[in-house]
Design a protein around this motif. Structure first.
Motif, PDB file in Angstrom:
ATOM      1  N   ARG A  68      84.715  50.589 -12.480  1.00 41.53           N
ATOM      2  CA  ARG A  68      83.929  48.919 -11.374  1.00 41.53           C
ATOM      3  C   ARG A  68      82.480  49.820 -10.233  1.00 41.53           C
ATOM      4  NH1 ARG A  68      89.134  47.430  -9.401  1.00 41.53           N
ATOM      5  NH2 ARG A  68      89.100  46.289 -11.753  1.00 41.53           N
ATOM      6  N   ALA A  69      81.583  48.926 -10.665  1.00 40.67           N
ATOM      7  CA  ALA A  69      81.125  49.177  -9.510  1.00 40.67           C
ATOM      8  C   ALA A  69      80.726  48.541  -8.549  1.00 40.67           C
ATOM      9  CB  ALA A  69      79.809  48.393  -9.833  1.00 40.67           C
ATOM     10  N   PRO A  70      80.966  49.054  -7.098  1.00 36.89           N
ATOM     11  CA  PRO A  70      81.090  48.890  -5.695  1.00 36.89           C
ATOM     12  C   PRO A  70      80.672  47.562  -5.483  1.00 36.89           C
ATOM     13  CG  PRO A  70      79.802  51.290  -5.462  1.00 36.89           C
ATOM     14  CD  PRO A  70      79.760  49.806  -7.151  1.00 36.89           C
ATOM     15  N   LYS A  71      81.128  46.651  -5.073  1.00 46.35           N
ATOM     16  CA  LYS A  71      80.797  45.362  -4.490  1.00 46.35           C
ATOM     17  C   LYS A  71      79.568  45.294  -3.467  1.00 46.35           C
ATOM     18  CE  LYS A  71      85.481  43.059  -4.185  1.00 46.35           C
ATOM     19  NZ  LYS A  71      86.807  42.682  -3.367  1.00 46.35           N
ATOM     20  N   PRO A  72      78.722  44.494  -4.132  1.00 43.15           N
ATOM     21  CA  PRO A  72      77.486  44.564  -2.869  1.00 43.15           C
ATOM     22  C   PRO A  72      78.029  43.209  -1.974  1.00 43.15           C
ATOM     23  CG  PRO A  72      77.759  42.433  -4.829  1.00 43.15           C
ATOM     24  CD  PRO A  72      78.594  43.607  -5.345  1.00 43.15           C
ATOM     25  N   PRO A  73      77.020  43.829  -0.756  1.00 40.61           N
ATOM     26  CA  PRO A  73      77.496  43.755   0.663  1.00 40.61           C
ATOM     27  C   PRO A  73      77.285  42.177   0.720  1.00 40.61           C
ATOM     28  CG  PRO A  73      75.802  45.440   0.553  1.00 40.61           C
ATOM     29  CD  PRO A  73      75.877  45.366  -1.014  1.00 40.61           C
ATOM     30  N   ARG A  74      78.092  42.084   1.198  1.00 44.84           N
ATOM     31  CA  ARG A  74      78.451  40.321   1.882  1.00 44.84           C
ATOM     32  C   ARG A  74      76.873  39.524   2.567  1.00 44.84           C
ATOM     33  NH1 ARG A  74      83.390  37.856   1.790  1.00 44.84           N
ATOM     34  NH2 ARG A  74      85.165  39.089   0.719  1.00 44.84           N
ATOM     35  N   GLU A  75      76.566  38.979   1.798  1.00 48.00           N
ATOM     36  CA  GLU A  75      74.963  37.992   2.574  1.00 48.00           C
ATOM     37  C   GLU A  75      74.557  37.642   3.891  1.00 48.00           C
ATOM     38  OE1 GLU A  75      73.773  34.671   0.400  1.00 48.00           O
ATOM     39  OE2 GLU A  75      73.942  35.478  -1.511  1.00 48.00           O
ATOM     40  N   GLU A  76      76.241  37.452   4.527  1.00 49.07           N
ATOM     41  CA  GLU A  76      76.682  37.105   6.048  1.00 49.07           C
ATOM     42  C   GLU A  76      77.857  37.236   5.955  1.00 49.07           C
ATOM     43  OE1 GLU A  76      74.225  32.588   6.808  1.00 49.07           O
ATOM     44  OE2 GLU A  76      76.554  33.067   5.268  1.00 49.07           O
ATOM     45  N   PRO A  77      78.048  38.751   6.842  1.00 52.52           N
ATOM     46  CA  PRO A  77      79.016  39.458   7.278  1.00 52.52           C
ATOM     47  C   PRO A  77      79.784  39.411   7.866  1.00 52.52           C
ATOM     48  CG  PRO A  77      77.268  41.005   6.836  1.00 52.52           C
ATOM     49  CD  PRO A  77      77.143  40.080   5.860  1.00 52.52           C
ATOM     50  N   TRP A  78      79.026  38.767   8.778  1.00 51.56           N
ATOM     51  CA  TRP A  78      79.132  38.012  10.433  1.00 51.56           C
ATOM     52  C   TRP A  78      80.754  36.940  10.489  1.00 51.56           C
ATOM     53  CZ3 TRP A  78      77.308  33.524  12.130  1.00 51.56           C
ATOM     54  CH2 TRP A  78      76.882  32.660  11.379  1.00 51.56           C
ATOM     55  N   ARG A  79      80.366  35.990   9.002  1.00 58.73           N
ATOM     56  CA  ARG A  79      81.180  34.849   8.821  1.00 58.73           C
ATOM     57  C   ARG A  79      81.973  35.081   8.865  1.00 58.73           C
ATOM     58  NH1 ARG A  79      78.022  30.094   8.381  1.00 58.73           N
ATOM     59  NH2 ARG A  79      76.408  30.294   8.168  1.00 58.73           N
ATOM     60  N   ARG A  80      83.112  36.762   8.979  1.00 60.91           N
ATOM     61  CA  ARG A  80      84.261  37.066   8.825  1.00 60.91           C
ATOM     62  C   ARG A  80      84.606  36.886  10.059  1.00 60.91           C
ATOM     63  NH1 ARG A  80      86.014  38.621   4.151  1.00 60.91           N
ATOM     64  NH2 ARG A  80      87.185  39.993   4.752  1.00 60.91           N
ATOM     65  N   LEU A  81      84.394  36.845  11.155  1.00 62.37           N
ATOM     66  CA  LEU A  81      84.491  36.928  12.409  1.00 62.37           C
ATOM     67  C   LEU A  81      85.756  36.226  12.070  1.00 62.37           C
ATOM     68  CD1 LEU A  81      82.108  36.879  14.927  1.00 62.37           C
ATOM     69  CD2 LEU A  81      83.357  38.302  15.196  1.00 62.37           C
ATOM     70  N   SER A  82      87.255  36.903  13.155  1.00 63.50           N
ATOM     71  CA  SER A  82      88.136  35.540  13.387  1.00 63.50           C
ATOM     72  C   SER A  82      88.156  34.896  14.390  1.00 63.50           C
ATOM     73  CB  SER A  82      89.095  37.206  13.552  1.00 63.50           C
ATOM     74  OG  SER A  82      89.934  35.935  13.786  1.00 63.50           O
ATOM     75  N   GLY A  83      88.248  33.431  14.306  1.00 61.09           N
ATOM     76  CA  GLY A  83      88.226  32.885  14.943  1.00 61.09           C
ATOM     77  C   GLY A  83      86.302  31.843  15.313  1.00 61.09           C
ATOM     78  N   LEU A  84      85.820  32.096  14.104  1.00 60.47           N
ATOM     79  CA  LEU A  84      84.305  31.779  14.181  1.00 60.47           C
ATOM     80  C   LEU A  84      84.519  30.394  14.194  1.00 60.47           C
ATOM     81  CD1 LEU A  84      81.164  32.523  13.781  1.00 60.47           C
ATOM     82  CD2 LEU A  84      81.269  32.820  11.650  1.00 60.47           C
TER      83      LEU A  84
END
Length: 398
Positions: A188-204
């Motif tokens: 399995r290839a590594p998952k590509p980086p998320r386009e907008e990882p900052w959107r995973r901020l809890s409470g955003l």
């Protein structure tokens, strides 16, 4: 008391590798990281066991070059538990198995109710493991003896567990499909980086407006850069909820930011200049993020009836059939076919809808041959059946 040797230098590494190379059978391997404490996912301890060789606990940061270990065991089957979690850390230090046996994945395929290492050891060998140190900071030096004994036990019994699970797989006729799954994990290839990882901020979701999102993005980026620089888990510097609180407080000055009670964390005040600079940068940013992220995620299934009724009908027709097959096989549905794979197929079905095209679509999404063989016909039948369901639905009055 379990016997083990801690290896911290090149001389010890050479002796350990000679012993492991002279052992026999599969090699049990485990990795201890410092998740939740460090920014990196590097291996801070690698445990290895082989029959007639014993247990060795390698300290990669102290040793440096791990090439001799790869040479000693690189031609053998490696037994790991939840291999997908450990393989990236192993590869980072140059350790790559030629083949694996994943005891967690095997337990899932066999339908075990519990698949954690302690539970699988108990179910297969009747031995209870103490898992008290599983979330410890393994970057600690020196490592306490109790932690080292815990780490040694994680591999000491793993080959015995593998042997029991191998027999169970054969009894259930799942040897070949398990081999396909193990190979898929390895390849399995590594998952590509998320386009907008900052959107995973809890409470955003509580942040309103594109300008607020721009500030949140800037704060997240500043925290990420500092965490990487310090090799500290970002949340230990400033928790997500604190960053969001700073955005919502909308302070007018650095002094006002320092007075926001919810802006907590060990670096919230010591790095106040950094956070205030990020807030100012977010406020001045001309590239405002959209309210919703882009990405290739599908709408939640609860919205499908309104947004794509045909896809909703396909999913509702196929899902129970796939669940029934998984139940007959005695394994979790997600191990037969991931929910995301089925949802994507239902949202954008192949044309024409027949077994060949459905099989090809499943393969394109990474489904293994054994999964396709057991689900393609059922999914095809369900999709075809759903067409009639949609056509029979009463028209909505205008």
């Amino acid at each position: 008391m379990v016997e083990y040797r801690v290896i911290e230098d090149a001389e010890g590494l050479e002796a350990a590798c000679q012993a492991l190379a002279a052992g026999h059978g599969p090699v049990a391997v485990d990795v201890e990281r410092a998740s939740g404490f460090r920014y990196s996912q590097r291996a801070y301890l690698v445990q290895v066991f082989r029959r007639d060789a014993g247990v060795y606990l390698f300290d990669p940061p102290a040793i440096g070059d791990m090439t001799p270990l790869q040479a000693a065991i690189g031609g053998e089957e490696w037994v790991l538990h939840a291999a997908s979690q450990d393989l990236p850390s192993l590869r980072e230090i140059g350790l790559e198995p030629p083949s694996i046996f994943d005891t967690e994945l095997a337990a899932r395929l066999l339908g075990h109710d519990r698949v954690g290492l302690g539970a699988v050891v108990e179910d297969t060998l009747g031995i209870t493991l103490d898992k008290a140190h599983s979330a410890a900071d393994w970057s600690t030096r020196p490592l306490p003896q109790a932690w080292l004994e815990y780490a040694a036990l994680d591999v000491l019994l793993l080959v015995d567990v593998r042997d029991v699970l191998t027999e169970e797989l054969a009894e259930q006729g799942k040897t070949e499909l398990a081999a396909e799954e193990f190979q898929a994990v390895l390849e399995r290839a590594p998952k590509p980086p998320r386009e907008e990882p900052w959107r995973r901020l809890s409470g955003l979701h509580t942040v309103r407006g594109r300008r607020g999102l721009a500030v949140a993005r800037a704060l997240w980026t500043a925290r990420e850069e500092y965490a990487r620089e310090q090799d500290v888990s970002p949340g230990r510097l400033v928790p997500d909820r604190a960053l969001v609180a700073a955005v919502r407080a909308d302070p007018a000055s650095k002094q006002e930011l320092s007075k926001v009670k919810e802006f907590t964390g060990r670096a919230s005040r010591s790095q106040l200049d950094r956070w205030w600079a990020a807030i100012e940068a977010g406020r001045a940013d001309e590239s405002l993020p959209p309210e919703r992220g882009s990405g290739d995620s599908l709408p939640p299934p609860r919205a499908w009836a309104d947004r794509n009724p045909a896809a909703d009908a396909r999913l509702k027709a196929a899902r129970p059939d796939v669940e029934k097959i998984a139940e007959e096989l005695g394994m979790p549905t997600e191990n037969l076919l991931t929910p995301d794979t089925l949802r994507r197929l239902a949202w954008t079905p192949p044309e024409p809808i027949d077994v060949a095209s459905v099989s090809a679509a499943l393969a394109a999404q990474g489904a293994r041959p054994w999964q396709i063989e057991r689900t393609a016909q059922a999914i095809t039948d369900a999709f075809v059946r759903s067409v009639q369901t949609v056509s029979d639905a009463p028209e909505t009055a205008s």
